[in-house]
Enzyme design. Structure first.
Site, PDB file in Angstrom:
ATOM      1  N   ASP A 186      -1.416  -2.890  -5.478  1.00  0.00           N
ATOM      2  CA  ASP A 186      -2.681  -2.792  -4.732  1.00  0.00           C
ATOM      3  C   ASP A 186      -3.674  -3.668  -5.475  1.00  0.00           C
ATOM      4  OD1 ASP A 186      -5.060  -1.771  -3.281  1.00  0.00           O
ATOM      5  OD2 ASP A 186      -3.679  -0.217  -2.618  1.00  0.00           O
ATOM      6  N   HIS A 263      -5.186  -5.655   0.597  1.00  0.00           N
ATOM      7  CA  HIS A 263      -5.094  -4.924  -0.679  1.00  0.00           C
ATOM      8  C   HIS A 263      -4.344  -5.748  -1.726  1.00  0.00           C
ATOM      9  CE1 HIS A 263      -6.766  -0.916   0.173  1.00  0.00           C
ATOM     10  NE2 HIS A 263      -6.338  -1.086   1.394  1.00  0.00           N
ATOM     11  N   GLU A 319      -5.578  -1.874   6.275  1.00  0.00           N
ATOM     12  CA  GLU A 319      -6.915  -2.280   5.860  1.00  0.00           C
ATOM     13  C   GLU A 319      -7.045  -3.743   5.437  1.00  0.00           C
ATOM     14  OE1 GLU A 319      -8.952   1.803   4.401  1.00  0.00           O
ATOM     15  OE2 GLU A 319      -7.632   0.904   2.900  1.00  0.00           O
TER      16      GLU A 319
HETATM   17  C1  ACM Z   1      -4.675   4.069   3.480  1.00  0.00           C
HETATM   18  O1  ACM Z   1      -5.178   5.157   3.173  1.00  0.00           O
HETATM   19  N1  ACM Z   1      -5.391   2.959   3.400  1.00  0.00           N
HETATM   20  C2  ACM Z   1      -3.298   3.970   3.937  1.00  0.00           C
END
Ligand code: ACM
Length: 681
Positions: A186, A263, A319
């Site tokens: 991440d 991410h 995201e």
């Molecule tokens: C997430 O909580 N962005 C999968």
């Protein structure tokens, strides 16, 4: 024989210790089995339990390996007759199912497969821990409701040792959870050795900050592993193999997650050419127009596939900001050449291409529900986190789904009185709420139901710097999710579960774990349990400006409905305003003596909810000319990370028809003000 559906609510159990209950005590097994029939007498557990099994080959070896490290001494008997425990494969029984028969002289476990035998042993161990050496005679027939029973751990935001991971795997196995989703990469750190790209772990695994908070608010930099300030870490490929094998022996599949296309700040810091800007520390998404992105991702996934036998490889997909793609010449060229009409389709192009790569290697792609955007890849499974809609939409399209809606399954949310709990993500999830979840309610269409594979609890670790804190967030809420995942709905009963969870928490504490101490649970905010009756109750309030459409609570009458808010600003009792001063005026309908005017406000750092800078109290007889009675300044610092609640009040003696409260914004852009009731006494 006496028949018990499950443990019944016996008050005696409240005082039961974690070990050595009396034979009459209700069973404390988690997850609650499908069917339990109590018998007569007990089985006296010998020091060494001799066993015989018809498992063969590697399955037999695996069982032996696990037994060699299990807290009970097991020894293989010379012949089946002399064994006190027989472990056999039950003909025609379903995978993972088992039947456990405890009679005074012997125990028999028949499993649908090796996993079923293993789960029968887990139940036996739980009984032994509850009853000591004297286990009541009984027969349990048990099988899981769902095949996918997962737990996710984010090791990017804060790295966790492999020893920590193994200790959680021990608990997962004990509570019959069978998928460990390892969030290995991440923006906050890359945690897996990739031999073809050593810079990932020389650099992107390390940060010159004490914790995620420092990193996130301090510039989001990474550093070389040799930097004296370096904090972080990663798993070597040997570490990964060790954990995967440890999990396998416990019938747990490890599903690795490698995030893309969003991410990914940590990768783009070391390989800026993979970013649209070609600069480090600018983008969080990979450039999808650049072929080098695909070469990199395929290099990484090739090594990941070698390390993890899991059918599923999780590619994140959540995201992505998609911001850089709109103006990036390479992304725009890709969109033109592939006929993609928008950035959602561009993302979908990447996911489909990665899926093709994985499928060619015999693996399946799973991703967060954003992979639906722009069109789902043909064979993808969706992990539904932004509610249940994504999972249902995928199932409607004939895809499998795993349910992990944040409102029931996110373990980074606060679980009890936030003024006593450590800082948490800006939301709330009690044990009761986690337990209440049903991934496949009756209301789902029949063709959707079989596509839902199961359920998973997720621990994101932005706000979870230490191992102790991580265990505090995981347990006992993961017990609730284990029971949601395993037990038939008809056997679920929260009060009954809570008693078993209390005993289990004690058992964990005695073994050095750090679960949330359920015995000390505060429960709902006390104010929310006592309706208010005062001069303003039921009277009209004028809000200037009107409350925000996202947080209306119960609408216009909410601030004088007598109902105070719970801990959670999203509970539909707290009303919210964004980026503004707030003026509230109540008409008492006649001139009344007034002794006190009050309203509660809350602060939630991670939700951008702030105490007002000050609160002013005033009154009027005509509703036009107001006299100020007082002003109270806020004393909660902006930096205060823990959620908190304050009553701002004026007290005195006055008389008026109209009463006004003005809450002044503290001026932080994007800041909310929340209040739950306008009180006049
Ligand atoms: C997430 O909580 N962005 C999968």
């Amino acid at each position: 024989m006496k028949r018990y559906r499950s443990i019944m609510l016996a008050l005696t159990a409240l005082s039961a210790v974690a070990c050595c209950g009396s034979a009459e005590e209700p069973l404390a097994i988690i997850p609650v089995p499908q069917e339990t029939v109590r018998g007569e007498g007990h089985f006296e557990m010998p020091e060494v339990v001799t066993y015989a099994t018809d498992l063969t080959g590697s399955e037999r070896d695996d069982l032996r390996s696990w037994m060699s490290v299990c807290p009970v001494a097991f020894a293989e008997a010379g012949d089946a007759q002399s064994a006190v425990l027989t472990l056999s494969l039950g003909e025609g029984a379903a995978p993972e199912s088992y039947r456990l028969e405890i009679a005074p002289a012997r125990i028999a476990i028949a499993g649908g497969d090796a996993a079923g035998i293993f789960y029968g042993l887990q139940t036996l161990l739980q009984l032994r821990d509850q009853f000591g050496g004297r286990i009541p005679a009984l027969t349990i027939s048990d099988a899981p409701r769902f095949g996918y029973r997962g737990m996710m751990l984010d090791v990017s935001r804060h790295f966790r040792s492999k020893e920590f991971v193994k200790r959680q795997l021990d608990l997962m196995a004990r509570y019959k959870l069978n998928r460990f989703h390892w969030h290995l990469t991440d923006g906050a750190g890359w945690r897996i050795e990739i031999k073809s790209h050593p810079q990932l772990t020389d650099f992107a695994a390390w940060r010159p900050y004490a914790d995620w908070d420092g990193w996130n608010y301090g510039g989001k930099r990474y550093c070389h592993r040799d930097d004296p300030e370096a904090r972080g870490g990663y798993y070597t490929q040997d570490d990964i193999r060790e954990v995967v094998e440890y999990a396998r022996l416990r019938h747990i599949t490890v599903i690795p997650e490698i995030e893309m296309p969003g991410h990914s700040e940590e990768v783009l810091a070391v390989y800026p050419d993979l970013a649209c800007s070609r600069q480090p520390y600018v983008n969080s998404d990979y450039c999808i127009g650049n072929e080098a992105t695909f070469r990199f991702v395929e290099d990484v996934l090739s090594e990941v596939i070698e390390l993890f036998p899991s059918k599923y490889i999780h590619i994140g997909g959540d995201e992505a900001s998609k911001g850089g793609w709109r103006s990036c010449p390479r992304c725009r060229a890709r969109m033109r050449s592939e006929g993609l009409k928008d950035v959602d389709e561009l993302q979908s192009y990447m996911i489909r291409r990665v899926e093709k790569f994985l499928n060619a290697k015999g693996r399946d792609l799973i991703g967060w529900d954003e992979i639906l955007e722009g069109g789902l890849a043909p064979n993808a499974t969706v992990m539904s986190w932004r509610g249940v809609e994504g999972g249902i939409a995928a199932a409607e399209q004939g895809h499998h789904a795993v349910m992990t809606p944040s409102g029931y399954c996110y373990l980074d949310f606060c679980q009890d009185d936030p003024t006593r709990e450590p800082p948490a993500a800006a939301a709330f999830l009690t044990l009761r709420q986690a337990y209440s979840y049903d991934p496949v309610p009756d209301t789902l269409p029949a063709h959707v139901k079989p596509m839902i594979l199961g359920v998973q609890g997720n621990l994101w670790c932005e706000h979870v710097p230490t191992d102790e804190h991580a265990e505090h967030m995981l347990w006992p809420r993961m017990l609730a999710i284990a029971e949601v995942a395993w037990s038939p709905v008809a056997n679920k009963d929260y009060d009954d579960f809570r008693l078993r969870a209390l005993q289990t928490v004690r058992w964990m504490q005695e073994r050095g774990y750090h679960p949330f101490d359920l015995a000390q649970e505060v429960g709902p905010r006390p104010e929310s349990l006592e309706p208010v009756q005062c001069l303003s109750t039921g009277k009209k309030v004028v809000c200037e400006p009107s409350y925000h459409a996202k947080y209306p609570a119960a609408g216009d009458g909410s601030l004088t409905d007598g109902l105070r808010g719970d801990w959670n600003y999203g509970d539909r009792r707290w009303q919210g305003w964004l980026d503004t001063d707030v003026r509230l005026t109540v008409d008492l309908e006649s001139r009344r003596p007034i002794r006190r005017i009050a309203a509660d406000f809350m602060q939630g750092f991670f939700a951008d909810i702030w105490m007002p800078r000050a609160v002013r109290f005033s009154v009027s007889d005509d509703g036009t000319e107001f006299r100020q009675l007082g002003e109270v300044e806020n004393d909660v610092p902006f930096e205060f990370r823990q959620d908190c609640y304050r009553t701002f009040a004026w007290e005195g003696a006055d008389e008026a028809r109209y009463v006004r409260i003005e809450a002044l914004s503290n001026g932080h852009p994007g800041g909310w003000i929340f209040t739950d009731e306008f009180i006049v006494e």
